[in-house]
Design an enzyme around this catalytic site. Structure first.
Site, short mmCIF file in Angstrom:
data_model
loop_
_atom_site.label_atom_id
_atom_site.label_comp_id
_atom_site.label_asym_id
_atom_site.label_seq_id
_atom_site.Cartn_x
_atom_site.Cartn_y
_atom_site.Cartn_z
N SER A 199 -8.91 3.36 7.83
CA SER A 199 -9.20 2.98 6.61
C SER A 199 -8.24 2.07 5.42
O SER A 199 -9.41 1.15 4.48
CB SER A 199 -9.40 4.34 5.83
OG SER A 199 -10.12 4.47 4.29
N ARG B 53 -16.35 11.64 6.19
CA ARG B 53 -14.97 11.80 6.23
C ARG B 53 -14.55 13.17 5.30
O ARG B 53 -14.20 14.64 5.80
CB ARG B 53 -14.39 11.21 6.54
CG ARG B 53 -14.01 10.61 8.16
CD ARG B 53 -13.37 9.65 7.69
NE ARG B 53 -12.06 9.05 7.41
CZ ARG B 53 -10.65 8.91 6.95
NH1 ARG B 53 -11.06 7.95 6.55
NH2 ARG B 53 -9.85 9.62 7.55
N LYS C 94 -8.95 -2.32 4.28
CA LYS C 94 -8.71 -3.26 4.04
C LYS C 94 -7.89 -4.29 3.20
O LYS C 94 -8.54 -4.90 2.68
CB LYS C 94 -9.09 -2.18 2.53
CG LYS C 94 -10.59 -0.86 2.22
CD LYS C 94 -10.07 0.26 1.50
CE LYS C 94 -9.25 1.40 2.07
NZ LYS C 94 -9.24 2.79 1.30
N ASP D 233 -15.76 1.16 5.56
CA ASP D 233 -15.16 2.00 5.15
C ASP D 233 -15.63 2.96 3.81
O ASP D 233 -15.14 4.06 3.71
CB ASP D 233 -13.69 1.18 4.40
CG ASP D 233 -12.25 2.62 3.75
OD1 ASP D 233 -12.36 3.72 4.96
OD2 ASP D 233 -12.08 3.01 2.85
N HIS E 241 0.88 -1.26 0.50
CA HIS E 241 0.45 -0.23 0.05
C HIS E 241 0.65 1.18 0.07
O HIS E 241 2.03 1.58 0.19
CB HIS E 241 -1.22 0.04 0.73
CG HIS E 241 -1.58 1.42 0.97
ND1 HIS E 241 -2.82 0.78 0.74
CD2 HIS E 241 -2.03 2.23 1.90
CE1 HIS E 241 -3.75 2.25 0.84
NE2 HIS E 241 -3.33 3.03 1.75
#
Lengths: 432, 432
Positions: B181, B166, B185, B159, B80
């Site tokens: 968040s 948000r 995932k 999420d 990520h």
């Protein structure tokens, strides 16, 4: 709106325009609820300063119609209580002020939770109309000196929108939001002088003296910045005010005070609130003169006559001034008596009594609950009183034996007794 | 929900059950937006602690389906990036890892604001299918070692709900919310090892090294508490990563790196990220061994072969590995050259370049904007480079002359030159 949220989150400063825009957007439903909710929570944790509180108040006041009192004599008075248990002062203060030659136009709310509401009390009177149009209010005030009605949805609609959201998002207890909610409605209803009764103790929203004093100071200062002359008394709400809690019971107590005033806490507070209004409105020059005039209006029968004219003007059955049973009465009455060795009342917790009154049906746990006008409590003792065996402490007025039994059990919890003399608790903690 | 809001507002501690309930309620749309918004704002000002962040992460991961990688060889890897300008590492890191014998299943997002998204880059490749079902992903990963698809709505739906709110309530930038968040995932997509690239600088969400380091630490620690093995590199995003910014341009750069790797910052970072994944997944025992394996996979052509197999499996036109013009090309190319005395590049601000790329159409100002896959920037210089008169600095690929002219003007603003030598800025700031 994202800019306003970011500013509030960072504890920055809004402009008057920002807050007027927010109030109008809330009133018109043009700002999404979730954005208002985020702003409200940010406000609770990064509170508005005095400037901002005044700007928000003015924005909310300007979000709808404003009652135009032109033609009524000055000062344009109003009175507000932050809410307590057994607080029926409006029913006596308004007649005192009218008897002193003033004109009072006032809008009140309904009760929620342990806090009673003047409108609920008036609605317990057969025939009493609480839904007056602004035009009817002004005409009646000109004719009889008093008009009292339920809050109009046309005035300060931003408050209605924001309050509903605060209630649903855990953001009720922020002093700037409380202040703007109270004062925006007073400004929208055309007041120029307002006397505030900030309750303090277990039966009030503000439990501690420090928090009540802070709220009172903010109210007075914000009012000043909005061009509204305000004075405040911070008053005791550790025990219920006066002898009764419950709608018809409180109306009866108010009528009794108008007919035969005494030196008890309830009558004394009504005189002090009326006197403070006379002083703030520059109708009396000194505290002594103000108190003397208020006392004379009550003792001399002037206030009673004004109350009768007021009730009659709003359609009430005049018999309520003559006969106790012209008001709703509960089928069951049970009295708790003191048994055993002599003892002194150390506490009679207003918060606990308030909750018991809601349980009985005298108040609402949630907004849409129905209430029973007849039920409630009558107290025969207050803090400081010495009880001997057999003395009555409280009488519950209930719809059923089961309710009565349960309520008397709660009174026992609310009551603390000791074997040493207790000084009476002070009625007024601070005057601003 | 009011209890949860009150707890958060007071900075109290939620239980794991509370946060699982909140995540599920958000995913199912059972909690009103305004209550979630109030909670989110309270969280920004009274942040969740490490326990709570892990509990929320697990609750969000459990709010929908979880991808079951049973049958695929361990370690179940994921990668990520917190997002930057010119960040195309996924396109090279995944093939390196597959060439090292690992299997990578990954879901990515689209770009928003200055941050590019891997899915947008892949969609610039003719024929590339980014919408794979979970079943297709697992089957493809088993066959070719790599599957990469757009985020499935079935995974971690909490999420999606919370992020949308948000974004609309100014509550995006809270570290616990960012951490939950990202990691929810990863957990929902069945990973057991994840390598995180936390970008730092003007072109990243975290502008300062301190905030990026804090985010990286929280990510690694929260992952650990959720039973996910995680490592993180905090990497430079003061200037764009590599030579290009823009979707097809970045795919071309990635293919070029796979075909002829060099010692530039982009290839070096791909090797370091792949090596960290090998180390975290216990496939290599030391940093040296991990780097050597990653480097060999890239230099030896193994990564290129895996990339071809991957692209082909997802329907891409294989010609993109052979001919530059098999990818979309922009009609206008204009190059900025250095004029005047020799000078050193002191800065090439990634934030400014990222905004210019959005202006050109390479990125999205808001979620529903369309993007132009062909446009973007090609840089011929980076921080530390000495320029003499006539040296090219950047080439803009644009849809029109007007766009190109404007973009070159912005490059001039992003570029700072000086007359003293400048040390290259560090590529990796911290490794966790």
């Amino acid at each position: 709106m994202l800019d306003l949220i970011a500013t509030r989150r960072a504890g920055g400063k809004h402009s008057a325009d920002d807050l007027a825009w927010l109030a109008l957007g809330a009133a018109r439903g043009e700002i999404p609820d979730y954005q208002l909710a985020a702003w409200l929570m940010a406000e609770c944790l990064r509170p508005l300063d005095l400037d901002e509180t005044a700007w928000l108040t003015q924005g909310m006041a300007a979000s709808g119609r404003r009652l135009d009192r032109t033609g009524l004599p000055h000062p344009w008075l109003d009175k507000h209580s932050t809410g307590g248990v057994g607080d029926k002062t409006t029913l006596v203060v308004l007649p005192i002020l009218a008897a002193c030659g003033l004109t009072v136009v006032k809008m009140s709310g309904r009760g929620l939770g342990i806090t009673g509401g003047t409108i609920d009390k008036l609605e317990s009177v057969p025939g009493f109309r609480v839904n007056l149009t602004p035009e009817e209010m002004l005409a009646q005030a000109a004719r009889v000196g008093i008009a009292e009605a339920a809050q109009s949805e046309e005035l300060a609609p931003a408050d209605k929108a924001l309050y509903a959201l605060r209630d649903a998002t855990g953001t009720v207890d922020s002093i700037p939001l409380i202040v703007s909610s109270i004062l925006s409605k007073k400004i929208a209803s055309g007041a120029e002088v307002v006397v505030l009764d900030v309750k303090c103790g277990s039966g009030a929203f503000m439990k501690s003296e420090a928090s009540a004093l802070e709220l009172a100071r903010r109210l007075v200062e914000t009012a000043r910045r909005c061009g509204l002359k305000a004075g405040a008394l911070v008053t005791d709400m550790r025990q219920p005010l006066g002898r009764t809690v419950g709608n018809a019971l409180e109306v009866r107590e108010a009528i009794s005070a108008l007919k035969s005033p005494d030196e008890g806490r309830f009558c004394r507070l009504c005189v002090l609130l009326a006197a403070h209004a006379l002083l703030m409105g520059e109708v009396a020059a000194t505290q002594e003169e103000a108190e003397a005039r208020a006392r004379e209006a009550l003792a001399g029968g002037g206030a009673l006559a004004k109350a009768k004219a007021w009730f009659e003007a709003q359609g009430a059955d005049a018999a309520v001034f003559e006969r106790d049973d012209a008001l709703p009465t509960a089928p069951i009455r049970r009295t708790l008596t003191h048994e055993g060795a002599p003892a002194f009342v150390e506490a009679l917790d207003a918060g606990i009594i308030g909750e018991a009154a809601v349980e009985l049906g005298a108040g609402r746990a949630s907004k849409d609950d129905a209430i029973d006008p007849a039920v409630g409590f009558e107290f025969h003792a207050e803090i400081g009183r010495r009880l001997v065996s057999g003395d009555p402490v409280a009488t519950v007025h209930a719809a059923s034996e089961a309710d009565a039994g349960q309520a008397l059990g709660v009174v026992r919890q609310a009551l603390s007794l000791g074997n040493r003399p207790v000084t009476e608790s002070p009625l007024v903690l601070t005057t601003l």
